[in-house]
Design an enzyme around this catalytic site. Structure first.
Site, mmCIF file in Angstrom:
data_model
loop_
_atom_site.group_PDB
_atom_site.id
_atom_site.type_symbol
_atom_site.label_atom_id
_atom_site.label_comp_id
_atom_site.label_asym_id
_atom_site.label_seq_id
_atom_site.Cartn_x
_atom_site.Cartn_y
_atom_site.Cartn_z
ATOM 1 N N LYS A 295 0.831 -1.208 0.000
ATOM 2 C CA LYS A 295 0.000 0.000 0.000
ATOM 3 C C LYS A 295 0.862 1.252 0.000
ATOM 4 C CE LYS A 295 -1.324 1.856 3.694
ATOM 5 N NZ LYS A 295 -1.073 3.000 4.602
ATOM 6 N N CYS A 365 -18.569 6.460 6.294
ATOM 7 C CA CYS A 365 -18.512 4.998 6.418
ATOM 8 C C CYS A 365 -17.411 4.612 7.405
ATOM 9 C CB CYS A 365 -18.290 4.362 5.051
ATOM 10 S SG CYS A 365 -18.647 2.590 4.987
ATOM 11 N N CYS A 372 -25.050 5.355 8.062
ATOM 12 C CA CYS A 372 -25.807 4.934 6.874
ATOM 13 C C CYS A 372 -27.010 5.829 6.614
ATOM 14 C CB CYS A 372 -26.259 3.480 7.023
ATOM 15 S SG CYS A 372 -24.906 2.289 7.120
ATOM 16 N N CYS A 375 -25.963 8.579 4.267
ATOM 17 C CA CYS A 375 -25.206 8.139 3.092
ATOM 18 C C CYS A 375 -26.122 8.086 1.873
ATOM 19 C CB CYS A 375 -24.587 6.766 3.346
ATOM 20 S SG CYS A 375 -23.616 6.148 1.954
ATOM 21 N N CYS A 381 -26.565 0.082 -1.295
ATOM 22 C CA CYS A 381 -25.421 -0.554 -0.634
ATOM 23 C C CYS A 381 -25.886 -1.847 0.020
ATOM 24 C CB CYS A 381 -24.816 0.383 0.409
ATOM 25 S SG CYS A 381 -23.452 -0.371 1.346
#
Length: 396
Positions: A295, A365, A372, A375, A381
């Site tokens: 990463k 998130c 949620c 969102c 989702c």
């Protein structure tokens, strides 16, 4: 009338009047000579010859069966409502004539007849209405088609086979949410930790150090630690000469600061000896440095060398990719997530995904209690309806 009084029947009436004639001899009667026994009520019996009455049907029964009323010389009896046959229903034309006569209008033939009007109007209505419906439908289709065409980025391959059919709509919603709310990564990310007044070689080194400190650490903590290091002139030579204890003090409270201090000392010595105090310009050699993972290597290539080599998958990208259903199957390690994403996600979005998902994971998130309700992807989702909340262990 008293209840004990009996009603007079037809037979009793005829018996009182003596109108019943019993024939002495049986004679042959002509067809149609059968009379109605009701005609004798209230009148005398005729003397012109014998009378014959039907023993089967009376006048009422014949009327109910639809037979014609027989006309006799005697006065006909007024029929009661029970004996009156049902009236025929009048048509609409008959009723209109009766209304016209009652109101005094003259019966004049109307100029416009009903039949031609019905024949002429039906085709005209179809010709006028059908094209309008077709035009409205065509206009709606034209309004929808440009939106569908513009929904996909021209730089993105439209034939992408994704595990999530709504992936691009989800990405657009995340872009909208990120544009409204600033995240810590926007102002305190690794790309913001370098000293802009220093030379490019030093800036690349400082970005690599920030990436090494950012592992499992909040951006705010990393940013403050980098400011303390830059106050001591953060270069490969200065970091090499710094005591390990002093370096640990400057890094605290970065997570695993003791291990990271050791990795920084080792990496700095390698860069001075092998790369002339610069950093490697490829992923393979970056991963070979102590404390540098895949990463960090991919992000370092993007922010330090401005080269796109892969997706930098940290804990935020790993978590959100699994929640949105962007992976063919759930993954447990960030490196597995990176391989799965790069198998289908267009390369033009690789650099953007890391920055978007990190900020989205910091604001909306979140790991433990995702928001949620606010969102934009809550309806598309797969993890929105599933309560992503930490499970508390029961006390034993």
């Amino acid at each position: 009338m008293a209840k004990n009084v009996k009603k007079l029947t037809l037979a009793s009436k005829l018996a009182r009047q003596g109108a019943v004639i019993s024939p002495k001899t049986i004679t042959k009667r002509e067809n149609g000579s059968v009379g109605d026994i009701e005609d004798l009520v209230g009148g005398a019996a005729p003397s012109t010859g014998p009378l014959y009455f039907s023993p089967i049907q009376t006048r009422k029964q014949r009327l109910l069966n639809g037979e014609a009323i027989r006309k006799t010389a005697t006065k006909e009896e007024i029929l009661t409502p029970s004996r009156v046959p049902q009236k025929k229903k009048r048509s609409f034309a008959d009723n209109s004539k009766i209304v016209a006569l009652a109101s005094g209008w003259a019966e004049t033939p109307s100029i416009k007849t009903e039949a031609p009007i019905k024949k002429d109007t039906k085709p005209r209505i179809k010709k006028e209405v059908e094209p309008r419906k077709q035009k409205k439908v065509e206009e709606q289709v034209k309004m929808i088609e440009p939106q569908q065409k513009n929904e996909i980025d021209p730089l993105v391959n439209q034939e992408v086979v994704s595990p999530q059919s709504m992936w691009y709509r989800q990405l657009e919603n995340i872009r909208s949410m990120r544009s409204l709310n600033a995240a810590p990564v926007d102002t305190m990310g690794c790309h913001q930790c370098a000293d802009t007044t220093a030379d490019f070689k030093t800036q690349r080194f400082q970005k690599l150090v920030a990436l090494m400190l950012s592992s499992q650490t909040k951006d705010q903590t990393t940013y403050e630690a980098m400011n303390r290091l830059k106050a001591r002139t953060l270069t490969p030579d200065s970091l090499k000469d710094m005591l390990i204890g002093e370096l640990e003090t400057l890094l605290h409270p970065v997570s695993f600061y003791k291990n990271k201090a050791k990795y920084l000392k080792q990496t700095t010595q390698i860069l001075i000896d092998k790369y002339d105090s610069d950093i490697p310009n490829n992923v393979k050699e970056l991963i070979a440095l102590p404390g540098v993972g895949p990463k960090m290597a991919h992000i370092c290539m993007a922010v330090a060398w401005d080269k796109l080599t892969g997706i930098g998958v940290d804990v935020h990208v790993h978590r959100i990719s699994n929640r949105l259903g962007w992976l063919p199957r759930p993954t447990k390690e960030p490196e597995q997530t990176r391989v799965a994403l790069e198998s289908w996600l267009p390369s033009t979005l690789w650099a953007e995904v890391n920055h978007l998902f990190v900020g989205f994971g910091q604001t909306v998130c979140t790991p433990l209690k995702p928001n949620c309700g606010q969102c934009l992807n809550k309806d598309i989702c797969p993890s929105a309806k599933v309560g992503v909340t930490p499970t508390k262990k029961k006390d034993r």
